[in-house]
Design an enzyme around this catalytic site. Structure first.
Site, PDB file in Angstrom:
ATOM      1  N   LYS A   1      -8.322  -0.567  -4.646  1.00 51.19           N
ATOM      2  CA  LYS A   1      -9.357  -1.257  -3.876  1.00 51.19           C
ATOM      3  C   LYS A   1     -10.675  -1.369  -4.638  1.00 51.19           C
ATOM      4  O   LYS A   1     -11.512  -2.207  -4.310  1.00 51.19           O
ATOM      5  CB  LYS A   1      -9.538  -0.586  -2.529  1.00 51.19           C
ATOM      6  CG  LYS A   1      -8.280  -0.754  -1.671  1.00 51.19           C
ATOM      7  CD  LYS A   1      -8.431  -0.184  -0.299  1.00 51.19           C
ATOM      8  CE  LYS A   1      -7.254  -0.558   0.588  1.00 51.19           C
ATOM      9  NZ  LYS A   1      -6.015   0.159   0.169  1.00 51.19           N
TER      10      LYS A   1
HETATM   11  C1  LIG Z   1      -4.798  -0.241   0.575  1.00 51.72           C
HETATM   12  C2  LIG Z   1      -3.663   0.322  -0.187  1.00 51.72           C
HETATM   13  C3  LIG Z   1      -2.393  -0.269  -0.153  1.00 51.72           C
HETATM   14  C4  LIG Z   1      -2.094  -1.470   0.717  1.00 51.72           C
HETATM   15  O1  LIG Z   1      -2.769  -2.621   0.303  1.00 51.72           O
HETATM   16  P1  LIG Z   1      -2.934  -3.855   1.320  1.00 51.72           P
HETATM   17  O2  LIG Z   1      -3.799  -4.811   0.608  1.00 51.72           O
HETATM   18  O3  LIG Z   1      -3.579  -3.284   2.543  1.00 51.72           O
HETATM   19  O4  LIG Z   1      -1.577  -4.365   1.597  1.00 51.72           O
HETATM   20  C5  LIG Z   1      -1.393   0.288  -0.917  1.00 51.72           C
HETATM   21  N1  LIG Z   1      -1.614   1.373  -1.678  1.00 51.72           N
HETATM   22  C6  LIG Z   1      -2.815   1.973  -1.739  1.00 51.72           C
HETATM   23  C7  LIG Z   1      -2.974   3.190  -2.573  1.00 51.72           C
HETATM   24  C8  LIG Z   1      -3.885   1.463  -1.010  1.00 51.72           C
HETATM   25  O5  LIG Z   1      -5.073   2.061  -1.076  1.00 51.72           O
END
Ligand SMILES: *Cc1c(COP(=O)(O)O)cnc(C)c1O
Length: 500
Positions: free
Chosen positions: A118
């Site tokens: 993120k």
């Molecule tokens: C947020 C997240 C996901 C999922 O991503 P999305 O965009 O919500 O589908 C998967 N793995 C990790 C480690 C995350 O932080």
């Protein structure tokens, strides 16, 4: 100028700056642009481009009302000196191509300041947001975010002390890992507020959506010159930076000589809110040769059921797993996928979302499902399979992965490659050191009571190094200890806004 509008209505059109500033459309829909895909990216030139150059190209195509100078400044601020790797998102080879199978790679998205994918988007969003206001405006933006674990910290790191902004983060009490919790509760910054919520992520996310829709609250905040916005992946400014690394992966494959321009690549994406994998679909619409997008879920396999049957049904038990950021029963960004694959049928999307809000369930037509299945494959892993995948990948490739990435590894192993795919790329969404207990356990190592001792065990056994910002957490002071019930979240936001 191409405009953004709600997935549920074309009536309210706005610029990409306004879409980013407000986060969610006034009718509860998500902002989309019908211009997406009308202009294609020239992939033949990718091999010579670095991450920043690709980012400038892609953001320029998707956010046309930002000037090239603004985009360049955002890219520079977001990705210079913030990521450990000069590639930003480095590609690692697991296995070479053979006569009957394409090569397999891991795209490591976790080298940013909070060790989760993120960061790629949340280092960018505050910079994009800072350029949405008019110069003479005194208005401040309060970011309100519900997190299943990783968004919260990445958003805090992006927005801490950002000019003109404040940030409030809610996480479900007891449902994030110890490392994740400490990452948030130790966050410094004059403009940050962090609070645990008695409930699960879906409860918290639904409450945040209600806070955004609360007109009386908006009026009271407006009197203080504060407007609310979202840093969740429903924000266009979160989604668009994620499109970049699909192209960056392709560029790295070209540079390695493992594919030729035009060759198709399959991507497997550990999925929760459907933001990451949707960005892959945007990349495909922009002209990236994407063979198939594999949606990998954990035991909360509502997306697997939807993509195989056409029935979306959130009325099911919620499981707390070792992959908390994927423990989601309402995948918000699915709404955008439904919009594009129904060829922009706002009425259909609005009625499906109304059904979801009322009964927790909706069903799409077999024709629409068929169209979706042409691009999206799927699979899921239960808890034992996740642990087994971590162990198998270590055994086969001496590569350590976190439980979220391992869901994807399991799905990749379970499915045969798309026939036209010349390479298969697994998106790795978190450092294994964010989840040291689960990973050490999966590898059959001694698991000490303390998560930080687990990090040491993991480091010794795998000859890898924990990211410094995680190792440091064990002696950082706790700055936030509030816990509230769901119905007190709005009041918490209002208190935080008063301090801006
Ligand atoms: C947020 C997240 C996901 C999922 O991503 P999305 O965009 O919500 O589908 C998967 N793995 C990790 C480690 C995350 O932080």
């Amino acid at each position: 100028m191409s405009l953004y509008h709600s997935t549920r209505s074309r009536a309210l059109a706005c610029s990409s700056k306004d879409a980013i500033r407000t986060g969610i459309a006034p009718d509860g829909g998500l902002f989309v642009s019908d211009a997406l895909g009308s202009e294609k990216y020239d992939v033949s030139a990718l091999a010579t481009k670095d991450y920043a150059e690709i980012a400038r190209d892609v953001l320029g195509m998707l956010l046309p009302d930002y000037t090239p100078e603004e985009i360049a400044a955002c890219v520079e601020e977001a990705y210079s000196g913030t990521f450990e790797s000069s590639e930003v998102t480095p590609l690692v080879s697991l296995s070479d191509a053979s006569d009957d199978a394409p090569g397999t790679y891991v795209l490591e998205l976790f080298h940013g300041p909070t060790s989760a994918f993120k960061d790629v988007a949340l280092q960018m969003l505050p910079r994009l947001m800072a350029r949405t206001g008019t110069a003479d405006s005194a208005q401040k933006i309060m970011i309100v975010t519900a997190t299943s674990g990783d968004t919260g910290k990445a958003a805090l790191a992006g927005f801490a002390d950002a000019p003109g902004c404040g940030i409030t983060v809610f996480y479900p009490e007891g449902k994030v890992s110890r490392v994740q919790q400490l990452q948030m509760t130790t966050q410094a910054g004059k403009n940050v507020a962090v609070c645990a919520v008695r409930g699960n992520f879906d409860d918290a996310q639904s409450a945040v959506k209600r806070i955004f829709a609360d007109q009386e609250l908006a009026d009271r905040l407006s009197a203080r010159d504060v407007v609310l916005s979202s840093a969740n992946s429903i924000n266009v400014g979160r989604l668009v930076p994620q499109v970049v690394y699909y192209f960056a992966a392709y560029a790295q494959l070209l540079r390695r000589g493992d594919i030729q321009p035009g060759d198709a690549v399959e991507f497997c994406v550990p999925t929760g809110n459907f933001g990451d994998v949707l960005a892959g679909y945007y990349a495909k619409l922009l002209g990236l040769p994407v063979a198939r997008l594999l949606v990998a879920s954990d035991k909360n396999n509502v997306l697997y059921d939807f993509l195989t049957t056409g029935v979306y049904d959130r009325n099911r038990p919620f499981f707390t797993t070792t992959s908390p950021s994927m423990d989601i029963l309402i995948s918000s960004n699915l709404e955008r996928m439904l919009y594009f694959l129904s060829e922009g049928d706002c009425e259909l999307v609005a009625s499906l979302m109304a059904e979801l809000a009322e009964s927790g369930r909706y069903e799409i037509s077999p024709e629409l499902l068929g169209r979706i299945q042409e691009t999206f494959g799927c699979g899921w892993a239960d808890e034992d399979e996740v642990a087994q995948a971590i162990a198998d990948c270590w055994g086969a490739h001496e590569y350590v992965m976190d439980p979220h990435t391992a869901c994807g590894y399991h799905v990749l192993e379970q499915t045969t490659a798309a026939p036209e795919a010349k390479a298969r790329v697994l998106l790795s969404t978190a450092s294994p050191y964010k989840f040291p207990r689960a990973v050490a356990q999966a590898l059959g190592l001694d698991v000490p009571r303390d998560d930080f001792a687990c990090m040491d065990v993991l480091a010794n056994a795998t000859n890898t190094v924990p990211p410094a910002q995680l190792a440091r957490l064990s002696d950082a002071p706790i700055l936030h200890d509030s816990v509230v019930d769901i119905d007190r979240m709005a009041a918490f936001v209002e208190r935080a806004a008063k301090k801006l």
